[in-house]
Design a protein around this motif. Structure first.
Motif, PDB file in Angstrom:
ATOM      1  N   THR A 183       0.835  -1.205   0.000  1.00  0.00           N
ATOM      2  CA  THR A 183       0.000   0.000   0.000  1.00  0.00           C
ATOM      3  C   THR A 183       0.870   1.256   0.000  1.00  0.00           C
ATOM      4  O   THR A 183       2.074   1.189   0.281  1.00  0.00           O
ATOM      5  CB  THR A 183      -0.890   0.040   1.265  1.00  0.00           C
ATOM      6  N   GLU A 184       0.251   2.375  -0.265  1.00  0.00           N
ATOM      7  CA  GLU A 184       0.965   3.652  -0.181  1.00  0.00           C
ATOM      8  C   GLU A 184       1.481   3.882   1.234  1.00  0.00           C
ATOM      9  O   GLU A 184       2.552   4.450   1.416  1.00  0.00           O
ATOM     10  CB  GLU A 184       0.058   4.808  -0.615  1.00  0.00           C
ATOM     11  N   ASP A 185       0.721   3.427   2.219  1.00  0.00           N
ATOM     12  CA  ASP A 185       1.160   3.555   3.605  1.00  0.00           C
ATOM     13  C   ASP A 185       2.464   2.797   3.847  1.00  0.00           C
ATOM     14  O   ASP A 185       3.322   3.236   4.609  1.00  0.00           O
ATOM     15  CB  ASP A 185       0.064   3.058   4.560  1.00  0.00           C
ATOM     16  N   ASP A 186       2.639   1.644   3.184  1.00  0.00           N
ATOM     17  CA  ASP A 186       3.876   0.871   3.308  1.00  0.00           C
ATOM     18  C   ASP A 186       5.072   1.637   2.748  1.00  0.00           C
ATOM     19  O   ASP A 186       6.211   1.374   3.123  1.00  0.00           O
ATOM     20  CB  ASP A 186       3.769  -0.465   2.570  1.00  0.00           C
ATOM     21  N   LEU A 187       4.813   2.568   1.839  1.00  0.00           N
ATOM     22  CA  LEU A 187       5.877   3.351   1.201  1.00  0.00           C
ATOM     23  C   LEU A 187       6.121   4.693   1.887  1.00  0.00           C
ATOM     24  O   LEU A 187       6.961   5.472   1.431  1.00  0.00           O
ATOM     25  CB  LEU A 187       5.528   3.590  -0.271  1.00  0.00           C
ATOM     26  N   ALA A 188       5.425   4.954   2.985  1.00  0.00           N
ATOM     27  CA  ALA A 188       5.513   6.247   3.671  1.00  0.00           C
ATOM     28  C   ALA A 188       6.958   6.584   4.022  1.00  0.00           C
ATOM     29  O   ALA A 188       7.673   5.781   4.609  1.00  0.00           O
ATOM     30  CB  ALA A 188       4.654   6.240   4.931  1.00  0.00           C
ATOM     31  N   GLY A 189       7.371   7.791   3.621  1.00  0.00           N
ATOM     32  CA  GLY A 189       8.704   8.293   3.921  1.00  0.00           C
ATOM     33  C   GLY A 189       9.738   8.002   2.859  1.00  0.00           C
ATOM     34  O   GLY A 189      10.817   8.600   2.867  1.00  0.00           O
ATOM     35  N   LEU A 190       9.447   7.084   1.952  1.00  0.00           N
ATOM     36  CA  LEU A 190      10.441   6.713   0.955  1.00  0.00           C
ATOM     37  C   LEU A 190      10.516   7.761  -0.156  1.00  0.00           C
ATOM     38  O   LEU A 190       9.496   8.128  -0.734  1.00  0.00           O
ATOM     39  CB  LEU A 190      10.106   5.353   0.339  1.00  0.00           C
ATOM     40  N   PRO A 191      11.728   8.232  -0.478  1.00  0.00           N
ATOM     41  CA  PRO A 191      11.866   9.191  -1.571  1.00  0.00           C
ATOM     42  C   PRO A 191      11.567   8.526  -2.917  1.00  0.00           C
ATOM     43  O   PRO A 191      11.557   7.298  -3.031  1.00  0.00           O
ATOM     44  CB  PRO A 191      13.324   9.638  -1.478  1.00  0.00           C
ATOM     45  N   ALA A 192      11.335   9.338  -3.915  1.00  0.00           N
ATOM     46  CA  ALA A 192      10.921   8.839  -5.234  1.00  0.00           C
ATOM     47  C   ALA A 192      11.885   7.803  -5.801  1.00  0.00           C
ATOM     48  O   ALA A 192      11.452   6.778  -6.342  1.00  0.00           O
ATOM     49  CB  ALA A 192      10.760  10.001  -6.208  1.00  0.00           C
ATOM     50  N   HIS A 193      13.176   8.044  -5.693  1.00  0.00           N
ATOM     51  CA  HIS A 193      14.142   7.096  -6.272  1.00  0.00           C
ATOM     52  C   HIS A 193      14.087   5.734  -5.568  1.00  0.00           C
ATOM     53  O   HIS A 193      14.229   4.695  -6.204  1.00  0.00           O
ATOM     54  CB  HIS A 193      15.566   7.664  -6.238  1.00  0.00           C
ATOM     55  N   LEU A 194      13.833   5.732  -4.270  1.00  0.00           N
ATOM     56  CA  LEU A 194      13.730   4.474  -3.538  1.00  0.00           C
ATOM     57  C   LEU A 194      12.412   3.767  -3.855  1.00  0.00           C
ATOM     58  O   LEU A 194      12.367   2.538  -3.986  1.00  0.00           O
ATOM     59  CB  LEU A 194      13.869   4.710  -2.039  1.00  0.00           C
ATOM     60  N   ARG A 195      11.346   4.538  -4.024  1.00  0.00           N
ATOM     61  CA  ARG A 195      10.066   3.957  -4.432  1.00  0.00           C
ATOM     62  C   ARG A 195      10.205   3.279  -5.794  1.00  0.00           C
ATOM     63  O   ARG A 195       9.708   2.175  -6.007  1.00  0.00           O
ATOM     64  CB  ARG A 195       8.989   5.037  -4.526  1.00  0.00           C
TER      65      ARG A 195
END
Length: 179
Positions: A31-43
């Motif tokens: 989910t988007e919540d799982d990606l919270a805090g990750l910068p674009a390059h890491l996403r």
């Protein structure tokens, strides 16, 4: 020569087992919540990791240093950081990739090699042509920096614990929070 040859083979096996664990693990981020805090390059990298592994998840964190360390640094999901951290430090431990037997054999062979070459321990052998020369000298150097380094690390820990409290967190700082 036989000991050196066996140590080289064991070193390769050890590395291959750690690598197998790194390549075989993926923490799904669904989910988007799982990606919270990750910068674009890491996403983007996490998304690519999920696709490369054929996962149906939005993204994934692997145990490659380039994946897990930035995740531990940026993720706002403490529960997911803990899962990733625990998997990362357990590489080569248990299952088909278990390195315990390899480590035991390497220690035994290193001790045997050192003694055959006239050294009381592997550390004495390895340090003989190094700057420290002896395990005692290496320990003395480490002891000089230990007290101030430990003091600084404890101050950092206390400052981070205060940040957690100030941000409303009600938990004790753990290894997966450190980065």
């Amino acid at each position: 020569a036989e000991i050196g040859e066996r140590l080289a083979a064991l070193g390769t096996q050890f590395s291959q087992r750690v690598l197998a664990d790194e390549q075989g693990y993926a923490l799904p981020l669904d989910t988007e919540d799982d990606l919270a805090g990750l910068p674009a390059h890491l996403r983007a990298a996490a998304h690519a990791a999920a696709q490369e592994r054929g996962l149906s998840s939005l993204a994934a964190v692997t145990l490659a240093r380039s994946s897990v360390e930035p995740f531990l640094t940026f993720s706002r999901r403490r529960d997911l950081r803990e899962k990733a951290f625990r998997a990362w430090i357990a590489r080569g431990e248990g299952g088909a990739a278990d390195n315990i037997g390899i480590i035991a054999e390497m220690v035994r062979l290193r001790t045997e090699k050192a003694k055959l070459l006239g050294y009381p321990t592997w550390a004495d052998y390895r340090l003989d042509d190094a700057m420290a020369k002896t395990p005692a000298a290496a320990r003395a150097l480490l002891s000089k920096v230990w007290t101030p380094a430990r003091s600084r690390a404890l101050a950092d820990r206390d400052a981070m614990q205060e940040m957690i409290r100030a941000e409303g967190g009600n938990f004790k700082l753990a290894a997966w929070d450190w980065r």
